[in-house]
Design a protein around this motif. Structure first.
Motif, short mmCIF file in Angstrom:
data_model
loop_
_atom_site.label_atom_id
_atom_site.label_comp_id
_atom_site.label_asym_id
_atom_site.label_seq_id
_atom_site.Cartn_x
_atom_site.Cartn_y
_atom_site.Cartn_z
N GLY A 23 0.79 -1.23 0.00
CA GLY A 23 0.00 0.00 0.00
C GLY A 23 0.81 1.27 0.00
O GLY A 23 0.25 2.36 -0.06
N LEU A 24 2.14 1.15 0.05
CA LEU A 24 2.99 2.33 0.04
C LEU A 24 3.28 2.74 -1.40
O LEU A 24 3.76 1.93 -2.19
N PRO A 25 2.96 4.00 -1.77
CA PRO A 25 3.26 4.41 -3.15
C PRO A 25 4.76 4.41 -3.40
O PRO A 25 5.56 4.58 -2.47
N LYS A 26 5.14 4.22 -4.65
CA LYS A 26 6.56 4.20 -4.99
C LYS A 26 7.17 5.59 -4.95
O LYS A 26 8.37 5.74 -4.67
N THR A 27 6.38 6.62 -5.25
CA THR A 27 6.90 7.99 -5.28
C THR A 27 5.90 8.95 -4.65
O THR A 27 4.72 8.61 -4.43
N ALA A 28 6.38 10.17 -4.34
CA ALA A 28 5.52 11.26 -3.88
C ALA A 28 6.09 12.56 -4.43
O ALA A 28 7.20 12.60 -4.97
N SER A 29 5.31 13.64 -4.31
CA SER A 29 5.74 14.95 -4.79
C SER A 29 6.15 15.82 -3.62
O SER A 29 5.62 15.69 -2.50
N ILE A 30 7.08 16.75 -3.87
CA ILE A 30 7.57 17.66 -2.83
C ILE A 30 7.36 19.10 -3.30
O ILE A 30 7.77 19.47 -4.40
N THR A 34 -0.19 -1.61 4.91
CA THR A 34 -0.43 -2.87 5.63
C THR A 34 0.90 -3.61 5.77
O THR A 34 1.57 -3.88 4.78
N ILE A 35 1.26 -3.93 6.99
CA ILE A 35 2.49 -4.66 7.27
C ILE A 35 2.13 -6.11 7.58
O ILE A 35 1.25 -6.38 8.40
N SER A 36 2.78 -7.04 6.90
CA SER A 36 2.49 -8.46 7.12
C SER A 36 3.77 -9.27 7.07
O SER A 36 4.78 -8.82 6.51
N GLN A 37 3.73 -10.44 7.65
CA GLN A 37 4.90 -11.31 7.67
C GLN A 37 5.07 -11.98 6.31
O GLN A 37 4.09 -12.38 5.66
N GLY A 54 4.10 -3.04 14.14
CA GLY A 54 3.78 -4.45 14.02
C GLY A 54 2.88 -4.74 12.84
O GLY A 54 2.61 -3.87 12.00
N GLU A 55 2.39 -5.99 12.76
CA GLU A 55 1.53 -6.40 11.66
C GLU A 55 0.20 -5.66 11.70
O GLU A 55 -0.26 -5.22 12.75
N GLY A 56 -0.39 -5.53 10.52
CA GLY A 56 -1.69 -4.90 10.42
C GLY A 56 -1.65 -3.59 9.66
O GLY A 56 -0.63 -3.21 9.08
N GLU A 57 -2.77 -2.90 9.68
CA GLU A 57 -2.90 -1.62 8.96
C GLU A 57 -2.33 -0.49 9.81
O GLU A 57 -2.66 -0.37 11.00
N VAL A 100 10.23 -18.21 -3.56
CA VAL A 100 9.71 -16.84 -3.67
C VAL A 100 9.19 -16.41 -2.30
O VAL A 100 8.40 -17.13 -1.67
N ARG A 101 9.64 -15.23 -1.84
CA ARG A 101 9.21 -14.69 -0.54
C ARG A 101 8.48 -13.38 -0.77
O ARG A 101 8.86 -12.56 -1.59
N GLY A 102 7.40 -13.19 -0.04
CA GLY A 102 6.64 -11.95 -0.14
C GLY A 102 5.39 -12.04 0.70
O GLY A 102 5.20 -12.97 1.48
N SER A 103 4.52 -11.04 0.54
CA SER A 103 3.25 -11.07 1.27
C SER A 103 2.38 -12.20 0.73
O SER A 103 2.52 -12.61 -0.42
N GLN A 104 1.50 -12.68 1.58
CA GLN A 104 0.61 -13.76 1.16
C GLN A 104 -0.22 -13.35 -0.05
O GLN A 104 -0.47 -14.14 -0.97
N ASP A 105 -0.61 -12.08 -0.06
CA ASP A 105 -1.42 -11.57 -1.17
C ASP A 105 -0.66 -11.66 -2.49
O ASP A 105 -1.21 -12.12 -3.50
#
Length: 461
Positions: free
Chosen positions: A120-127, A184-187, A155-158, A223-228
């Motif tokens: 859910g974190l955007p790759k870029t932002a404006s300044i 969202t942070i997940s293991q 921790g985990e979650g939103e 392959v490692r990553g979020s379950q989604d």
């Protein structure tokens, strides 16, 4: 009053002064318009100015003939312009009234544990920047700034997190858009996937060449990553670059994971690269196109003829692998058809051993006619890829097939036109249940099993 408030006040004062000056100009114009006598005096003054300007023009003409004079004049004019725009010597270096922005600044992630992943974190932002023109210009030119988000201790979650900027001059006011984001942070989870391959830059490979993959260093990867993201994986492939390839080669290839739509997924792949061993061939042959049906026509109807816009395709590969390939199948879905139909972009099915084809899809049309059906009860089952003497049929060595098609074709059909077989390649000694394969001489006809499509056999040796 803090520093930021002082800057905002300074900016406000600047815009109020500009408005006041513009208002004064409008009032002066109004007074000048009403006073016709002063206008007459002005005309006399203008005549005098014209005389002076003629003198100046003559002087400038002489100066412009000299390169040195032109450079000096340009420098003076540039200085006047800077002085005028900035509002004076002091404002050149200290005015906080300028503004600008920097778009698409990458966001760095800090403080995230290696066993977790953020979504859910955007790759870029404006300044946005407010301050003196010189400070803004220097900051953009140096490119030492950065954007980051600190996830330490979360921790985990939103989570709602704040984006931060650093390494900008202290006297610049910095605005980040967006300032906060919800993530969202997940293991991380780990899963093993079979490794395939995909060619890239095929358009840069000479048309006379084809490439086959002899082997790849690894058959599978982790392959490692979020379950989604793990659940979205459709394929994991080594990307083999064919740019300017003319001879057999070994290549260190990047491994990527993609979803069904071909979008790359943000996952960690172990290992991240793999060696691919490839051969290059310039052998090709031309073969015919034949239909392969999926589904069945509506009851009481059958395929009469199939016509393709192109009847042949050129296939490329090694001579050994292409030796026994005489046709390429074209997949056609005839489900519930009871009338003629045209098709666009029918997919050609590439057999094993074919590196590439001169085209991958073809247009076609199907003619549908009333049909009859006929059942052939005793079709002998042949044994392929093994010794028939080593095979014992436990229940039956025959199969019943129902064939549907145009009446005149069905009436002329015999058992010799129907071929049933089983493939025992790789089967070890013992009892097995195997699939019966059926092929008709006339590809326009359809068939269905009138008996079981699997039989029991025993391999004796």
């Amino acid at each position: 009053m803090n520093k930021n408030n002082k800057r905002r006040d300074s900016t406000t004062d600047f815009f109020l002064k500009v408005i006041s000056k513009e208002k004064s100009k409008d009032e002066n114009k109004s007074i000048h318009h009403k006073n016709s006598e002063e206008r007459q005096k002005g005309e006399r003054i203008i005549n005098g100015v014209i005389t002076i300007m003629n003198f100046i023009n003559t002087t400038l003409d002489k100066m412009l003939q000299s390169t040195v004079s032109v450079k000096i004049l340009s420098l003076l004019l540039a200085g006047v312009l800077v002085f005028t725009v900035s509002g004076g010597v002091d404002n050149i270096f200290s005015s906080p009234t300028s503004g600008d922005y920097i778009d698409s600044v990458p966001i760095e992630v800090e403080g995230l544990d290696d066993d977790f992943v953020v979504a859910g974190l955007p790759k870029t932002a404006s300044i946005g920047l407010v301050g003196s023109s010189l400070d803004i210009y220097t900051a953009k030119l140096s490119n030492n700034y950065s954007l980051y988000v600190d996830l330490s201790g979360l921790g985990e979650g939103e989570q709602t997190v704040t984006l931060n900027a650093r390494d900008f001059p202290s006297n610049l006011e910095v605005f980040i858009v967006p300032q906060t984001v919800t993530v969202t942070i997940s293991q991380k989870v780990t899963k093993t996937f079979d490794l395939g391959y995909k060619f890239i830059n095929e358009d840069k490979l000479d048309a006379k060449y084809s490439v086959s993959v002899d082997s790849i260093e690894h058959e599978s990867v982790e392959v490692r990553g979020s379950q989604d993201n793990i659940d979205k994986i459709y394929e994991v492939v080594a990307l083999i670059d064919l740019d300017s390839v003319e001879d057999s080669f070994t290549q260190e290839c990047k491994i990527k994971a993609f979803d069904r739509s071909g979008e790359e997924l943000d996952v960690q792949i172990i290992p991240s690269t793999v060696k691919a061993y490839c051969s290059v061939s310039n052998y090709s042959k031309t073969v015919s196109l034949v239909p392969e049906y999926s589904g069945n026509t509506a009851e009481g109807y059958a395929v009469d003829t199939v016509e393709f816009k192109k009847t042949e395709v050129k296939i490329y590969g090694s001579e050994t692998q292409l030796k026994n390939i005489d046709s390429i199948k074209v997949k056609i879905d005839i489900s519930d058809l009871q009338a003629d139909r045209s098709f666009k972009n029918l997919k050609l099915i590439k057999p094993t051993g074919v590196n590439k084809m001169s085209f991958d899809t073809v247009d076609g049309s199907v003619k549908i006619v009333p049909a009859i059906s006929r059942v052939f009860e005793d079709i002998d089952i042949e044994v392929k890829n093994g010794e028939a003497s080593n095979v014992r049929f436990n229940d039956t060595s025959k199969v019943a097939i129902q064939v549907s098609g145009k009446a005149e074709k069905i009436n002329a059909l015999t058992e010799e036109n129907i071929h049933a077989s089983i493939d025992i390649e790789g089967l070890e000694k013992g009892k097995h249940e195997v699939q019966v394969e059926v092929e008709l001489d006339d590809k326009m006809m359809q068939f269905a099993f009138a008996s079981a499509n699997k039989i029991s056999i025993t391999i004796r040796k």
